[in-house]
Motif scaffolding. Structure first.
Motif, PDB file in Angstrom:
ATOM      1  N   PHE A 247      20.607   4.833  -2.793  1.00 42.52           N
ATOM      2  CA  PHE A 247      19.398   5.218  -1.892  1.00 42.52           C
ATOM      3  C   PHE A 247      19.269   4.366  -0.830  1.00 42.52           C
ATOM      4  CE2 PHE A 247      14.839   5.320  -0.492  1.00 42.52           C
ATOM      5  CZ  PHE A 247      14.806   6.777  -0.238  1.00 42.52           C
ATOM      6  N   GLU A 248      19.170   3.034  -0.808  1.00 43.04           N
ATOM      7  CA  GLU A 248      19.208   2.055   0.255  1.00 43.04           C
ATOM      8  C   GLU A 248      20.458   2.371   1.279  1.00 43.04           C
ATOM      9  OE1 GLU A 248      18.199  -1.576  -1.706  1.00 43.04           O
ATOM     10  OE2 GLU A 248      16.043  -1.127  -1.588  1.00 43.04           O
ATOM     11  N   GLY A 249      21.529   2.491   0.443  1.00 42.80           N
ATOM     12  CA  GLY A 249      22.566   2.680   1.505  1.00 42.80           C
ATOM     13  C   GLY A 249      22.682   3.923   2.212  1.00 42.80           C
ATOM     14  N   TYR A 250      22.011   5.180   1.526  1.00 38.36           N
ATOM     15  CA  TYR A 250      21.885   6.064   2.364  1.00 38.36           C
ATOM     16  C   TYR A 250      20.756   5.929   3.424  1.00 38.36           C
ATOM     17  CZ  TYR A 250      19.943  10.540   3.908  1.00 38.36           C
ATOM     18  OH  TYR A 250      19.639  11.573   4.953  1.00 38.36           O
TER      19      TYR A 250
ATOM     20  N   ASP B  56      14.082  13.760  -6.531  1.00 47.80           N
ATOM     21  CA  ASP B  56      13.054  14.548  -5.898  1.00 47.80           C
ATOM     22  C   ASP B  56      12.053  13.669  -5.222  1.00 47.80           C
ATOM     23  OD1 ASP B  56      14.100  16.877  -6.484  1.00 47.80           O
ATOM     24  OD2 ASP B  56      12.718  17.595  -8.044  1.00 47.80           O
ATOM     25  N   PHE B  57      11.719  12.558  -6.007  1.00 49.28           N
ATOM     26  CA  PHE B  57      10.617  11.545  -5.697  1.00 49.28           C
ATOM     27  C   PHE B  57      11.248  10.688  -4.246  1.00 49.28           C
ATOM     28  CE2 PHE B  57      10.189   6.770  -5.990  1.00 49.28           C
ATOM     29  CZ  PHE B  57       9.009   6.752  -5.259  1.00 49.28           C
ATOM     30  N   LEU B  58      12.600  10.291  -4.366  1.00 49.53           N
ATOM     31  CA  LEU B  58      13.009   9.485  -3.238  1.00 49.53           C
ATOM     32  C   LEU B  58      13.210  10.461  -2.214  1.00 49.53           C
ATOM     33  CD1 LEU B  58      15.868   7.903  -5.362  1.00 49.53           C
ATOM     34  CD2 LEU B  58      14.159   6.870  -4.366  1.00 49.53           C
ATOM     35  N   GLU B  59      13.323  11.673  -2.397  1.00 51.76           N
ATOM     36  CA  GLU B  59      13.294  12.635  -1.190  1.00 51.76           C
ATOM     37  C   GLU B  59      11.929  12.645  -0.168  1.00 51.76           C
ATOM     38  OE1 GLU B  59      14.822  16.905   0.262  1.00 51.76           O
ATOM     39  OE2 GLU B  59      14.318  16.601  -1.922  1.00 51.76           O
TER      40      GLU B  59
ATOM     41  N   VAL C 130      12.561   9.788   2.089  1.00 54.20           N
ATOM     42  CA  VAL C 130      13.454  10.094   3.267  1.00 54.20           C
ATOM     43  C   VAL C 130      12.553  10.856   4.269  1.00 54.20           C
ATOM     44  CG1 VAL C 130      15.380  11.250   3.758  1.00 54.20           C
ATOM     45  CG2 VAL C 130      15.311  10.007   1.884  1.00 54.20           C
ATOM     46  N   ARG C 131      11.615  11.833   3.761  1.00 52.04           N
ATOM     47  CA  ARG C 131      11.120  12.712   4.812  1.00 52.04           C
ATOM     48  C   ARG C 131      10.137  11.966   5.768  1.00 52.04           C
ATOM     49  NH1 ARG C 131       8.875  15.985   0.795  1.00 52.04           N
ATOM     50  NH2 ARG C 131      10.378  16.619  -0.493  1.00 52.04           N
ATOM     51  N   ASP C 132       9.801  10.807   5.291  1.00 55.38           N
ATOM     52  CA  ASP C 132       8.819   9.627   6.004  1.00 55.38           C
ATOM     53  C   ASP C 132       9.785   9.015   6.926  1.00 55.38           C
ATOM     54  OD1 ASP C 132       6.730   8.228   6.856  1.00 55.38           O
ATOM     55  OD2 ASP C 132       5.942   7.788   5.136  1.00 55.38           O
ATOM     56  N   LYS C 133      10.294   9.628   7.848  1.00 53.26           N
ATOM     57  CA  LYS C 133      11.404   8.976   8.842  1.00 53.26           C
ATOM     58  C   LYS C 133      11.205   7.612   9.299  1.00 53.26           C
ATOM     59  CE  LYS C 133      14.518  12.284   9.368  1.00 53.26           C
ATOM     60  NZ  LYS C 133      15.722  12.024   8.460  1.00 53.26           N
ATOM     61  N   SER C 134       9.740   7.741  10.188  1.00 55.30           N
ATOM     62  CA  SER C 134       9.436   6.375  10.877  1.00 55.30           C
ATOM     63  C   SER C 134       9.443   5.096   9.531  1.00 55.30           C
ATOM     64  CB  SER C 134       8.649   6.551  11.666  1.00 55.30           C
ATOM     65  OG  SER C 134       6.989   6.644  10.973  1.00 55.30           O
TER      66      SER C 134
ATOM     67  N   GLN D  69       0.795  -1.113   0.025  1.00 53.26           N
ATOM     68  CA  GLN D  69      -0.172   0.117   0.010  1.00 53.26           C
ATOM     69  C   GLN D  69       0.701   1.414   0.096  1.00 53.26           C
ATOM     70  OE1 GLN D  69      -2.854   0.007   3.285  1.00 53.26           O
ATOM     71  NE2 GLN D  69      -4.508  -1.432   1.952  1.00 53.26           N
ATOM     72  N   LYS D  70       1.848   1.227   0.636  1.00 61.06           N
ATOM     73  CA  LYS D  70       2.616   2.424   0.932  1.00 61.06           C
ATOM     74  C   LYS D  70       3.430   2.626  -0.231  1.00 61.06           C
ATOM     75  CE  LYS D  70       4.559   5.542   3.945  1.00 61.06           C
ATOM     76  NZ  LYS D  70       3.785   6.197   4.597  1.00 61.06           N
ATOM     77  N   PHE D  71       3.873   1.504  -1.075  1.00 57.38           N
ATOM     78  CA  PHE D  71       4.582   1.822  -2.335  1.00 57.38           C
ATOM     79  C   PHE D  71       3.643   2.068  -3.512  1.00 57.38           C
ATOM     80  CE2 PHE D  71       8.353   0.275  -0.535  1.00 57.38           C
ATOM     81  CZ  PHE D  71       9.447   0.958  -1.144  1.00 57.38           C
ATOM     82  N   LYS D  72       2.384   1.697  -3.242  1.00 59.69           N
ATOM     83  CA  LYS D  72       1.353   2.225  -4.418  1.00 59.69           C
ATOM     84  C   LYS D  72       1.032   3.828  -4.148  1.00 59.69           C
ATOM     85  CE  LYS D  72      -1.419  -1.794  -5.160  1.00 59.69           C
ATOM     86  NZ  LYS D  72      -2.785  -2.501  -4.586  1.00 59.69           N
ATOM     87  N   THR D  73       1.322   4.224  -2.978  1.00 58.54           N
ATOM     88  CA  THR D  73       0.906   5.834  -2.441  1.00 58.54           C
ATOM     89  C   THR D  73       2.148   6.521  -3.212  1.00 58.54           C
ATOM     90  OG1 THR D  73      -0.221   5.390  -0.857  1.00 58.54           O
ATOM     91  CG2 THR D  73       0.714   7.594  -0.758  1.00 58.54           C
ATOM     92  N   TYR D  74       3.495   6.076  -2.849  1.00 58.22           N
ATOM     93  CA  TYR D  74       4.623   6.611  -3.523  1.00 58.22           C
ATOM     94  C   TYR D  74       4.652   6.624  -5.098  1.00 58.22           C
ATOM     95  CZ  TYR D  74       7.198   6.373   1.124  1.00 58.22           C
ATOM     96  OH  TYR D  74       7.435   6.705   2.368  1.00 58.22           O
TER      97      TYR D  74
END
Length: 197
Positions: free
Chosen positions: A162-165, A93-96, A99-103, A65-70
């Protein structure tokens, strides 16, 4: 099952999923039990098992569900880039937004590591429904790559960086910033995917 029963079942499922998201965010995936999820939502454990066979299965549904939203957000942001640099900037920009969704990024990282110990989960997590997709990133840059460098490698590099970050960020190393990783990914894509005249 009547329409009213179906609606009630759907509501129960959504409330259990929301309870799980909250608890996973505050305690982590491994530290959260099915009993805690159901108690937090105000249901008996049997309600959980009417919808899922395990906590893993619930988490995979949450991830999907989360990835559908993303992806819906991404698709709006990534239409018709002008060139490779523009496509890469739009991807990052999308990947950011992730990242903003910390938890969420911490929980996803924890579950990814957890799934590495199960062949079934590992295979599922490699499906594009449950993670960032190298293939999708490759398709986004394909028309703008000017060299014979495979777009799939650009996609894989983006995902790996990205995953490493996310790992560095969750460990709070404060060595790399998101901008550092973004700039490196874009520079790699441009150095490999554009003609150097």
């Amino acid at each position: 099952m009547s329409k009213k029963q179906q609606e009630k079942s759907q509501q129960t499922m959504q409330e259990l999923m929301e309870s799980a998201r909250e608890l996973f965010g505050s305690k982590g995936f491994s530290q959260t039990s099915v009993a805690e999820i159901t108690e937090h939502a105000g249901y008996a454990k049997g309600s959980f098992y009417r919808h899922w066979n395990s906590k893993d299965e619930l988490f995979l549904q949450i991830v999907e569900q989360k990835f559908k939203t993303y992806r819906a957000e991404r698709d709006g942001q990534l239409k018709t880039p002008r060139n490779l640099e523009d496509a890469m900037n739009r991807i990052w920009d999308f990947l950011e937004t992730i990242v903003r969704d910390k938890s969420w990024s911490s929980i996803f990282l924890e579950f990814t590591v957890y799934s590495a110990h199960s062949e079934i989960l590992r295979k599922l997590m490699n499906k594009s429904d449950y993670r960032l997709s190298n293939r999708i990133f490759a398709e986004l840059v394909r028309d703008h790559v000017e060299t014979d460098f495979p777009p799939e490698k650009i996609g894989a590099i983006n995902t790996a960086l990205f995953e490493g970050y996310l790992i560095h960020s969750s460990l709070e190393t404060q060595i790399l910033t998101f901008e550092d990783v973004r700039a490196s990914a874009i520079a790699l894509a441009l150095s490999n995917g554009t003609r150097q005249d």
